[in-house]
Design an enzyme around this catalytic site. Structure first.
Site, mmCIF file in Angstrom:
data_model
loop_
_atom_site.group_PDB
_atom_site.id
_atom_site.type_symbol
_atom_site.label_atom_id
_atom_site.label_comp_id
_atom_site.label_asym_id
_atom_site.label_seq_id
_atom_site.Cartn_x
_atom_site.Cartn_y
_atom_site.Cartn_z
ATOM 1 C CD GLU A 192 -3.846 -6.047 2.512
ATOM 2 O OE1 GLU A 192 -4.718 -5.377 3.100
ATOM 3 O OE2 GLU A 192 -2.627 -5.823 2.612
ATOM 4 C CD GLU A 236 -3.041 -1.096 2.183
ATOM 5 O OE1 GLU A 236 -4.105 -1.662 1.917
ATOM 6 O OE2 GLU A 236 -2.849 -0.482 3.244
HETATM 7 C C1 BGP Z 1 -4.514 -2.813 4.938
HETATM 8 C C2 BGP Z 1 -3.187 -3.322 5.389
HETATM 9 C C3 BGP Z 1 -3.224 -4.565 6.179
HETATM 10 C C4 BGP Z 1 -4.493 -4.838 6.931
HETATM 11 C C5 BGP Z 1 -5.748 -4.367 6.270
HETATM 12 C C6 BGP Z 1 -6.984 -4.371 7.126
HETATM 13 O O1 BGP Z 1 -4.464 -1.419 4.934
HETATM 14 O O2 BGP Z 1 -2.312 -3.538 4.303
HETATM 15 O O3 BGP Z 1 -2.044 -4.640 6.915
HETATM 16 O O4 BGP Z 1 -4.406 -4.732 8.262
HETATM 17 O O5 BGP Z 1 -5.617 -3.094 5.723
HETATM 18 O O6 BGP Z 1 -7.001 -3.261 7.965
HETATM 19 P P1 BGP Z 1 -7.271 -3.362 9.523
HETATM 20 O O7 BGP Z 1 -6.263 -4.281 10.053
HETATM 21 O O8 BGP Z 1 -7.124 -1.977 10.031
HETATM 22 O O9 BGP Z 1 -8.656 -3.877 9.662
#
Ligand code: BGP
Length: 476
Positions: A372, A179
């Protein structure tokens, strides 16, 4: 029809959110270790509040996380049982170079990932490796100011030289920065940037972004030199912007907002700073210092594929009366009145995934990889640790249907799909364990209590069936 025969189904994690073992195997401290759970977290991850060490008042969930450092064999076996073709994970930079600026790597750290990759192959799983998933060695932050300093390019290059050589033949899919656009939204967590009083924050962010972009191009070059089989991708926190209304000003604002994020991928995929970005930087008085070779490096070393995370679409409006906000992946967004939301307020929009895929494919004409996607939810296990997570299955099924439409009906070339947090892990945004994404339940709570035992949720068998049918059977 349908997904390609070699479609890479799997799941994704990040070192700092699952490994733990923060001080084991010679590992050095990193920014991701010192971000606590609780109300200070947001100020710390955005670089507004300084937290360079542990203190006694806070709980730091990444220290132990879900202890994958010691349990990866068990976890990878479970991924294998689900039929994963790929497992996306990240390397903790400070396991390989504990301080970041050493000339010699830490053998224990290198060996750890070598064993882990071999374990993946034992189960027929192709590793997909993020070189940096938000982490930056603390020493590089304290001594050099993290990515605002050009020296970081050289340190990152050393890391790449070492890992591409060492893992040749074991890893062929690489992502340079997780990201990368997160540097604008969570600069400390995303790039180790803490801002001193009076500093020009935008100037620092874009200078640091330039360094990351050059580092990413160098990584791509080395990866291809070391092994022509290597495939390197960029990684965007994606989610198309919708205008709140058809008022031209809203439409224009949505386009501008998309460009803030596309900027990074435009450079990584097309190999040059886009005209709109150059104009914006000039207008805002942001002066990026570049070396003579930078533009050529960017031009000659573009990525092989575009990977991205997708949780939700986003909305903008120019009307001050339309101001109901919603949370989502650290991006501010106006609330979309047509969509439902998760328990954390992230709005659910499967069709938005298809919209996002089409935008990216139209723009870059390179294969896409969804690395993701998933639903963070509260799970209530029975006494055996079993969770009936129909809500998660429904979310994933709807998103898989949308991505299938993008492939079958729109002709998008999609390499694979890895759901976020295939095993419950620490939330990046909030530091909670309570916000769970996994097919595998982990017995641990927000305060660090629990046995860390793993158990299968209902979605475990469902995803297994999805993979076995190459995405044809989504029923449950
Ligand atoms: C993205 C990241 C992850 C992950 C995901 C979910 O931004 O790359 O590392 O954590 O989001 O977000 P969260 O963990 O805040 O629910």
């Amino acid at each position: 029809m349908g997904f390609r025969k070699d479609f890479l189904w799997g799941g994704a994690t990040a070192a700092n959110q699952c490994e733990g073992g923060y001080n084991e195997g010679g590992r050095g401290l990193a920014n991701v270790d010192v971000v606590p759970i609780g109300e200070d977290r947001r100020a710390i991850i955005t670089g507004k509040k300084k937290m360079f060490e542990f203190d006694d008042e806070h709980f730091y969930p990444a220290k132990e996380a879900i202890d994958m450092y010691h349990r990866y064999k068990e976890d990878i076996a479970l991924f294998g049982e689900m039929g994963f073709k790929t497992y996306r994970l990240s390397i903790a930079w400070s396991r390989i170079f504990p301080k970041g600026d050493e000339t010699e790597p830490n053998e224990e750290g290198l060996k750890f990932y070598e064993d882990l990759f071999k374990e993946c192959h034992k189960h027929g799983i192709e590793p997909l490796v993020t070189i940096t998933h938000f982490d930056c060695p603390m020493h590089l932050i304290k001594e050099y100011g993290a990515w605002r300093n050009r020296a970081l390019i050289g340190f990152y290059e050393n890391l790449c030289q070492v890992i591409f050589r060492r893992y040749k033949g074991l890893v062929k899919y690489w992502l340079t920065f997780n990201e990368i656009n997160m540097i604008l939204h969570a600069p400390f967590m995303g790039a180790g940037l803490y801002f001193e009083e009076g500093e020009n924050v935008e100037q620092v962010k874009y200078q640091a972004a330039h360094h990351e972009l050059v580092a990413s191009a160098i990584a791509t070059r080395i990866a291809h030199e070391v092994d022509p089989e290597n495939k390197v991708g960029c990684m965007l926190a994606a989610g198309h912007y919708y205008p709140y209304s058809c008022k031209p000003e809203d439409v224009f604002k949505a386009q501008q907002s998309d460009r803030e994020n596309y900027f990074f991928i435009d450079v990584q995929s097309r190999g040059e700073y886009p005209a709109y970005a150059l104009k914006k930087l000039e207008r805002e008085g942001i002066d990026i210092k570049m070396e003579a070779e930078d533009l050529q490096l960017l031009k000659e070393n573009t990525v092989d594929f575009i990977s991205f995370s997708y949780y939700s679409s986003r909305v903008v409006s120019t009307d001050p009366k339309v101001n109901e906000k919603t949370s989502g992946n650290l991006f501010a967004s106006v609330k979309n009145p047509y969509l439902e939301a998760s328990e954390w307020g992230w709005q659910i929009d499967p069709l938005g995934l298809r919209v996002t895929m089409n935008s990216l494919y139209d723009r870059y004409q390179k294969p896409l990889f969804i690395v993701e996607n998933g639903l963070g939810a509260v799970d209530v296990p029975d006494e055996n640790g079993y969770v009936e997570d129909d809500y998660r299955i429904e979310y994933l099924a709807e998103h898989i249907k949308a991505m299938k439409d993008a492939v079958e009906l729109d002709g998008v070339d999609l390499l694979g799909y890895t759901t976020w947090g295939c095993i419950d892990l620490v939330s990046a945004g909030t530091g909670e364990m309570k916000k769970r994404y996994g097919f595998i339940y982990v017995d641990r709570d927000n305060e660090g209590n629990g046995t860390l035992a793993r158990s299968k949720k209902k979605s475990f068998d469902w995803y297994k069936k999805v993979i076995a049918s190459n995405g044809e059977d989504l029923s449950f």
